[in-house]
Enzyme design. Structure first.
Site, mmCIF file in Angstrom:
data_model
loop_
_atom_site.group_PDB
_atom_site.id
_atom_site.type_symbol
_atom_site.label_atom_id
_atom_site.label_comp_id
_atom_site.label_asym_id
_atom_site.label_seq_id
_atom_site.Cartn_x
_atom_site.Cartn_y
_atom_site.Cartn_z
ATOM 1 N N GLY A 59 0.727 -1.149 -0.049
ATOM 2 C CA GLY A 59 -0.094 -0.072 0.108
ATOM 3 C C GLY A 59 0.830 1.338 0.191
ATOM 4 N N HIS B 115 20.050 15.752 -12.908
ATOM 5 C CA HIS B 115 19.191 15.415 -14.013
ATOM 6 C C HIS B 115 17.894 15.309 -13.747
ATOM 7 C CE1 HIS B 115 20.363 11.450 -12.900
ATOM 8 N NE2 HIS B 115 19.513 10.862 -13.659
ATOM 9 N N ASP C 134 14.084 9.304 -9.603
ATOM 10 C CA ASP C 134 15.171 9.055 -8.508
ATOM 11 C C ASP C 134 15.978 10.092 -8.176
ATOM 12 O OD1 ASP C 134 16.469 8.120 -11.204
ATOM 13 O OD2 ASP C 134 17.713 6.804 -9.923
ATOM 14 N N ASP D 14 24.095 10.557 -13.088
ATOM 15 C CA ASP D 14 24.202 9.246 -13.704
ATOM 16 C C ASP D 14 24.916 9.588 -15.343
ATOM 17 O OD1 ASP D 14 22.821 8.696 -11.721
ATOM 18 O OD2 ASP D 14 20.591 8.054 -12.784
ATOM 19 N N ASP E 192 28.855 7.119 -10.374
ATOM 20 C CA ASP E 192 27.644 6.413 -10.592
ATOM 21 C C ASP E 192 28.149 4.895 -10.812
ATOM 22 O OD1 ASP E 192 25.375 4.836 -11.991
ATOM 23 O OD2 ASP E 192 25.617 6.123 -13.573
ATOM 24 N N HIS F 282 23.250 3.948 -18.299
ATOM 25 C CA HIS F 282 24.591 3.942 -17.261
ATOM 26 C C HIS F 282 25.940 3.404 -18.010
ATOM 27 C CE1 HIS F 282 22.098 5.188 -13.976
ATOM 28 N NE2 HIS F 282 21.172 4.360 -14.648
ATOM 29 N N HIS G 271 25.466 5.448 -6.153
ATOM 30 C CA HIS G 271 24.302 5.283 -6.991
ATOM 31 C C HIS G 271 24.634 3.579 -7.456
ATOM 32 C CE1 HIS G 271 21.728 5.350 -10.410
ATOM 33 N NE2 HIS G 271 21.319 6.696 -10.040
#
Lengths: 554, 554
Positions: free
Chosen positions: A48, A73, A77, A164, A196, A371, A393
């Site tokens: 939920g 960017h 996320d 990223d 990253d 990536h 990351h």
């Protein structure tokens, strides 16, 4: 502790040890700049829950020290938690590239926060001074336009955060990564690199985005009928590839799905997405006058999301698209871990309805990652040549693999820190290492924006979901505890027959009769009812439902 | 309907349109033979469900016609539902190869059904007559010993069911697939082929199992310390590969996990698993006297199952294994769809604890599938040359890809039927096609063997899990409906503050006051309470909990 001017401190409140909800606190001389402020999406255990945010309590304490948020960017996320942060600590200046600001403005608008927001457009030629931080920006390539690496120059040294990235030397649109610029940063000396780690376990480098456009052209040219492409809704370059391929194959394109239309609209307005005359139609209905092999639909649903356009079409529940024999459906994406079952279900339904389905598995050319893999990560390390390195990351496995890559190019274990969320890393001329922990954790946001969801609530939900609930209500005389009438039992989501329920009622009644005769202690009686009922149900059926007793005294 | 002697009928009660719970009904002249009787495992939506069975109601109706169950091999999705079937329709003769019977005997024993069971060991040299069916068996290779294809000869023609298979020409143990035998079946004429579709989307053929053993040897030779291998607990040939590789590298092996030890025990007793002297130790503790690079542990947990040995060790909760730097953990398996998050979590924990982790992704040689891909499936079709073909043991996407393969070798669409569970397929000299539907569906079995779980229960669980529950109890005077005392409200798994709960209490109280004055209609009052409370909670918080009203009249 050394003088606060001698070092920089970095604390991930999200994004270290995980892929998602990126939020990095960069501190110097007691002032804070934040890099990114993202959400993540709940896993199946988080019942939920709609979205998951970082815990902001550390920033709430340090509210007055937070000078701004830099956004590398516009992916969710990296920007999705910004409205919640601003609600928690008040408005702070927001720094980002043009397209990123476009997306953020629209997001803050939905939360009625845009009017008071302070936006600063930054870029390679537009550095920013934020308190003691000189922020410089280097363009990189990824799967959304306008990605920036951030170099934060402080008196104690420079911290570079890559955001990223991959190195795409032939980007579909926009500049390629500024490789000489990264090299110059390295020449000037970088104290700490945060980079990253997503694809650190993959060898080699990632194919250029434009190869996907080329494959799209081959698919369009050979598809016997309509082509339906699903991808991530912010992947503007992918949409550009579809529009270009459609133009060459004399097809028209409709966009379907709310987030896709919003993102594409912003991209067109700001000049990041260009459509040849007439290729892009306004509504799916506008395609109806065309032959199937003149039609392309780009739609949401690449992750099997139940309410997205493609999923509804696959179930035969979309008002505008019916899947038909001759359709080719292209999943131009990867399946995000956790979505495998939903995506597979959609694919089976599409095939059953007669469509041909192409995925990254059946046709690896139909998607590339945003990536960088080993070669890209090594190039970054060689360009920046940092004094210290922290792979970010990524999950622990990705951070570890990234650290291994760094060691393969001469960085020593002593120069590397693998952080978890909440770790406070210090880097300075004299020091390097994790020196403390700050408050960090998870904040759940319930559907409908109904507010925070506590851990306890999630435990309750899991309990209810697995074992059901039994409510037991007894009415007693407030003076002597005598039971009045029947014990009422309501069970939900429990595998129990009438016989078991009746047995529970009898046992509870007996327990209450035993206790009667004096002025009742309601709490003690409820406790008693709980124990009697729970024990009997487990003994008889093996189940351990949530038992909620209620004694009403009249 | 044609004469029942002129044709054969086939109805999948499980295993068509899905991978799992295989159960095929083969009918001729009103007599029934069953092929396989398996379970499947619940997905994340099937809350609190332990295993999923086929619905047996069609067989309950036809109980007297069921002459026996033939088991193609001993995997859970082929034998796991047998105890439940026998409880539903009574004992019926069970036919299977030696190792399969060994596993089934142990399983029925757990359910106290083994004593009365009638086992018939069958094999390539041991056909069986079952009523009007002459059953002949052909050895095939897969990922468990003693796999058989079944040829059921009837006066109306022969039905061949492949079971699960690949063509491994150099099996680790046991005979290779009897390719000439399959060819001879084809020579004699096969009316209908039912064949495994699992890997029909994959091109080429599957590497031999022994290549995994060779890779295991390389891993053991280079691993600096202890090696921990996790795989499917019934994969006896994989365990054999580990034992052989350990012997060559002078390592000793301990098996950890209940199902692994049970299966290996049966395999050793029946001669399907052989251990060089001293390689296999009795307990993990017996490894302690050895250097790490002399140790191998084979354990359960390849799918990230929370309570399996490897998962507990990864969490630091296993009494006998602590993961240490220098350990190499080999996932010699694929990740079953739906388990990705759990497996990934285990891998991250292992890496954080210092282990090196190898998976099929990082080292494709460390696992091979047990299911043949395109080349194997085409070879089967060419050997059997059936008059009619039904791809089974697959989701719709796999069945469709298998049908496409069949068409590529000259089988026409009219000769192919893609069945869903419950379809009744008729094949005879004059007829071919799906002619009817039989009762089919899903039976959920709750944890602790607590019995069936109804669909309604699952819906309730999902509702509770996502939105919580609110119980509202009001006491009223049975004569005039006057409210006595306070309205009691208990909320669980709901994001609601005291203020909202208080508001609900006031609204409910008001609604009851309005209705008072006459003899109360309890059902109507409860309905009223439900609606008032549900509307208010949704309006205030956006949540839609399960609302359970209870009016007690005294």
């Amino acid at each position: 502790m050394a003088d606060a001017k001698d070092h920089v401190r970095v604390a991930p409140l999200g994004g270290s040890g995980e892929i998602g909800k990126n939020l990095y606190v960069i501190e110097h001389d007691d002032k804070i700049v934040l890099i990114d402020c993202g959400v993540t999406f709940p896993n199946a255990d988080q019942l939920g829950v709609d979205i998951v945010l970082p815990d902001f309590s550390y920033l709430e304490e340090r509210q007055d020290d937070v000078l701004g948020v830099i956004l590398t960017h516009g992916h969710e996320d990296h920007i999705g938690a910004l409205p919640y942060l601003l609600k928690a600590i008040g408005q702070v200046p927001i720094y980002g590239a043009r397209f990123t600001i476009g997306l953020v403005r629209s997001k803050l608008d939905e939360h009625k926060l845009a009017r008071d927001a302070e936006f600063h457009e930054v870029g390679p030629d537009k550095p920013a001074r934020i308190g003691p931080f000189e922020a410089e920006f280097v363009p990189l390539t990824h799967s959304i336009p306008d990605c920036l690496a951030v170099a934060l120059h402080t008196p104690a040294g420079t911290v570079v955060h890559t955001g990223d990235f991959k190195f795409d030397h032939q980007p579909v649109a926009g500049p390629p990564a500024d490789i000489p610029g990264l090299g110059r940063l390295g020449d000037r000396g970088v104290l700490l690199l945060l980079a990253d780690s997503t694809n650190s376990e993959r060898g080699g480098s990632i194919r250029p985005e434009r190869t996907v456009g080329e494959e799209m052209r081959r698919v369009f040219a050979t598809a016997p009928g309509r082509v339906i492409v699903t991808t991530f809704s912010s992947h503007i370059h992918r949409v550009q590839g579809v529009l270009d391929a459609a133009y060459e194959d004399a097809r028209s394109v409709a966009l379907l799905g709310r987030s896709l239309n919003r993102n594409a609209g912003i991209a067109i307005d700001l000049g990041y997405l260009t459509s040849h005359d007439g290729v892009l139609v306004k509504k799916p209905r506008d395609l109806e006058r065309l032959r199937p092999d003149e039609q392309v639909i780009v739609c949401t649903g690449s992750q099997g999301e139940a309410m997205a356009a493609l999923s509804r079409a696959a179930r035969g529940e979309h008002p505008q698209i019916q899947i038909e024999a001759g359709d080719t459906v292209v999943f131009s994406c990867r399946t995000v871990p956790g979505n495998e079952i939903a995506v597979n279900d959609t694919i089976n339904r599409l095939i059953t309805a007669g469509a041909r389905v192409m995925t990254e598995e059946s046709d690896p050319d139909i998607h590339v990652s945003g990536h960088g893999s080993a070669a890209d990560l090594l190039l970054m390390l060689q360009l920046i040549r940092p004094k210290f390195f922290a792979p970010i990351h990524g999950e622990p496995r990705h951070q570890k693999a990234h650290a291994d890559l760094a060691m393969s190019v001469g960085i020593t274990p002593e120069q590397i820190a693998i952080m978890a969320n909440g770790d406070l890393l210090e880097a300075g001329s004299e020091s390097f290492g994790i020196v403390d922990r700050v408050a960090s954790g998870i904040t759940y946001v319930d559907r409908m924006g109904g507010g925070d969801v506590a851990e306890e609530l999630l435990r309750d939900r899991k309990h209810l979901a697995e074992d059901g609930v039994v409510m037991i209500v007894a009415t007693i005389d407030g003076s002597d505890g005598a039971v009045i009438g029947d014990v009422d039992i309501v069970a939900r989501a429990l595998a129990a027959d009438d016989e078991l329920i009746e047995e529970v009622a009898v046992d509870v009644d007996n327990a209450l009769q035993d206790a009667a005769g004096s002025r009742p202690d309601i709490a003690a009686l409820q406790h008693k009812i709980h124990d009697v009922a729970a024990a009997l149900i487990q003994k008889r059926s093996g189940q351990r439902p949530m038992v909620i007793p209620l004694v009403v005294d009249v």
